[in-house]
Design an enzyme around this catalytic site. Structure first.
Site, mmCIF file in Angstrom:
data_model
loop_
_atom_site.group_PDB
_atom_site.id
_atom_site.type_symbol
_atom_site.label_atom_id
_atom_site.label_comp_id
_atom_site.label_asym_id
_atom_site.label_seq_id
_atom_site.Cartn_x
_atom_site.Cartn_y
_atom_site.Cartn_z
ATOM 1 N NE ARG A 151 -2.205 2.356 3.244
ATOM 2 C CZ ARG A 151 -2.196 1.518 4.300
ATOM 3 N NH1 ARG A 151 -2.926 0.382 4.868
ATOM 4 N NH2 ARG A 151 -2.024 2.963 5.303
ATOM 5 C CE1 TYR A 185 -11.389 14.383 -16.231
ATOM 6 C CE2 TYR A 185 -10.953 14.293 -14.130
ATOM 7 C CZ TYR A 185 -11.753 13.589 -15.187
ATOM 8 O OH TYR A 185 -11.931 12.577 -14.980
ATOM 9 C CG ASP A 197 -4.046 17.736 -14.913
ATOM 10 O OD1 ASP A 197 -3.711 17.450 -15.507
ATOM 11 O OD2 ASP A 197 -4.999 17.780 -14.853
ATOM 12 C CE LYS A 200 -7.942 10.696 -19.394
ATOM 13 N NZ LYS A 200 -7.681 11.816 -18.155
HETATM 14 C C1 LIG Z 1 -8.607 12.110 -17.601
HETATM 15 C C2 LIG Z 1 -8.433 13.276 -16.641
HETATM 16 C C3 LIG Z 1 -7.768 13.164 -15.110
HETATM 17 C C4 LIG Z 1 -8.557 12.160 -13.732
HETATM 18 O O1 LIG Z 1 -7.206 11.180 -13.858
HETATM 19 P P1 LIG Z 1 -8.487 9.966 -14.218
HETATM 20 O O2 LIG Z 1 -7.368 8.410 -14.503
HETATM 21 O O3 LIG Z 1 -9.484 9.355 -15.186
HETATM 22 O O4 LIG Z 1 -8.544 10.010 -12.465
HETATM 23 C C5 LIG Z 1 -7.340 14.409 -14.503
HETATM 24 N N1 LIG Z 1 -6.636 15.513 -15.370
HETATM 25 C C6 LIG Z 1 -7.109 15.328 -15.849
HETATM 26 C C7 LIG Z 1 -6.931 16.915 -17.340
HETATM 27 C C8 LIG Z 1 -7.535 14.146 -17.172
HETATM 28 O O5 LIG Z 1 -8.232 14.296 -18.440
#
Ligand SMILES: *Cc1c(COP(=O)(O)O)cnc(C)c1O
Length: 385
Positions: free
Chosen positions: A56, A109, A180, A205
């Site tokens: 963990r 997001y 991000d 992504k």
């Molecule tokens: C998809 C996404 C997230 C969240 O990620 P997950 O892996 O789906 O939890 C955060 N920021 C952006 C810009 C995203 O496209």
């Protein structure tokens, strides 16, 4: 894209258990690690962030991925999470306390904003400055502002933030910044070098890239990552498993070649969309990419394949007809995989915000650009019926 980054992506496993020369890391499918003596166990457990004690906390396969991600972003350390939201949640839970104020800059997001709204019940306030160019960010800083959180380009409308200008203001006020960087990947943008304190990623992504794994990461200084390890990761438990880490590592190896291809396809699609009479606007940092436009040129070393455009007379009916006529672009959430995807923020009851009316988002995949353009043309033709 620089060649050192490319080399980091392809880095072969050189950790323990390398045995007969495997290039892929073993998947350490174990929940715990035993120690030769109780004294050694006590010693390692007291510093769990740097010892393998319990999965963990840390795991060698996951740690190998964390090391790659830290190197790519130019950070001292990284921590992986079960999802992008797991990473973002850990940042908020680990760094904020009741009474704090968070400034969100640019369109961010959706679930990240929903999480901020949820944190209101714990006494954390926030302000959203959705159009970074239209406001003086400094004017919105309060005495209790402890975090500035942003995306560049922003979700859906793809506006770009002047990152060095933002981090200069934040540092003057002693405020931490979090960016991000999912859209660019560490190959096309390096936020830490521009003064950002922490970078978060959804590994789901481009970095995963095969639409078969969900994951997240935070990269920053050794001290901050340790803080997040104990307060955001260990206690909330959004843990990436060794199996997921090995899938993300597999994605990482082809990230440089995939990003080149996403970029090539996206720029071809953009040129086509911009010339089409049914399109009133295209949103992607490349559009504003003028060699004299210092902000864009200095911040991006390349462009990924997620973009949006506005359909002329963008009613729900017309947007639906366009989307339903596509064959290669499939309808779905998420983005950054090999496959082309389409969606829209439009809902039958109206868009969540008027400026999103008629907006269609494309994740331009790795298929040939010619096939992608033919597919889009089929959908444009369907509008005339
Ligand atoms: C998809 C996404 C997230 C969240 O990620 P997950 O892996 O789906 O939890 C955060 N920021 C952006 C810009 C995203 O496209």
């Amino acid at each position: 894209m620089n060649s050192t980054d490319q080399q980091i992506c392809m880095g072969a496993w050189d950790g323990p258990g390398v045995g007969p020369g495997a290039v892929a890391p073993p998947i350490y499918q174990t929940s715990l690690f035993t120690k030769p003596s109780f004294e050694e166990f006590v010693r390692q457990q007291a510093a769990e962030h740097e010892n393998f004690v319990y999965s963990r906390g840390t795991n060698p396969t996951v740690a190998f991925l964390e090391e790659r991600l830290a190197l790519l972003e130019g950070g001292e350390a990284a921590k992986c999470f079960a999802s992008g939201m797991g990473a973002i949640g850990a940042v908020f839970a680990g760094l904020l306390r009741g009474g704090d104020h968070v400034l969100f800059v640019n369109t961010v997001y959706g679930p990240t904003i929903e999480l901020a709204q949820h944190l209101e019940r714990f006494g954390v306030e926030h302000t959203i400055l959705a159009d970074p160019a239209a406001v003086d960010i400094e004017e919105h800083i309060r005495e209790n502002t402890s975090l500035i959180y942003f995306e560049s380009p922003g979700t859906m409308l793809m506006k770009v933030v002047d990152v060095p200008a933002l981090t200069t203001v934040a540092r003057r006020h002693g405020i931490r910044t979090v960016m991000d960087n999912t859209w660019s990947t560490p190959l096309f943008q390096k936020p830490l070098a521009a003064g950002v304190d922490l970078v978060v990623h959804s590994l789901t992504k481009y970095i995963g890239g095969h639409s078969d794994v969900i994951g997240g990461a935070v990269i920053g200084s050794q001290d901050t990552i340790r803080e997040l390890f104990y307060q955001g990761h260990q206690l909330f438990g959004a843990v990436m498993s060794a199996m997921e880490a090995s899938l993300v590592l597999r994605g990482l190896r082809t990230l440089p070649v995939r990003m080149e291809q996403h970029q090539r396809n996206a720029l071809t699609v953009i040129d086509h969309l911009r010339a089409h009479p049914e399109v009133t606007a295209v949103h992607h940092p490349y559009i504003d990419h003028d060699p004299d436009e210092a902000v864009i040129t200095s911040q991006f070393s390349g462009f990924s394949g997620l973009l949006s455009f506005e359909l002329r007379d963008g009613t729900f009916t017309r947007v639906s007809r366009f989307i339903d006529a596509l064959r290669l672009f499939r309808i779905g959430p998420s983005w950054g995989g090999y496959e082309s995807l389409v969606t829209s923020p439009l809902r039958s009851t109206g868009a969540p915000a008027p400026e999103l009316d008629g907006l269609i988002r494309l994740s331009v995949g790795l298929e040939g650009a010619q096939s992608q353009i033919e597919d889009l043309d089929r959908a444009f033709t369907s509008l005339a019926r």
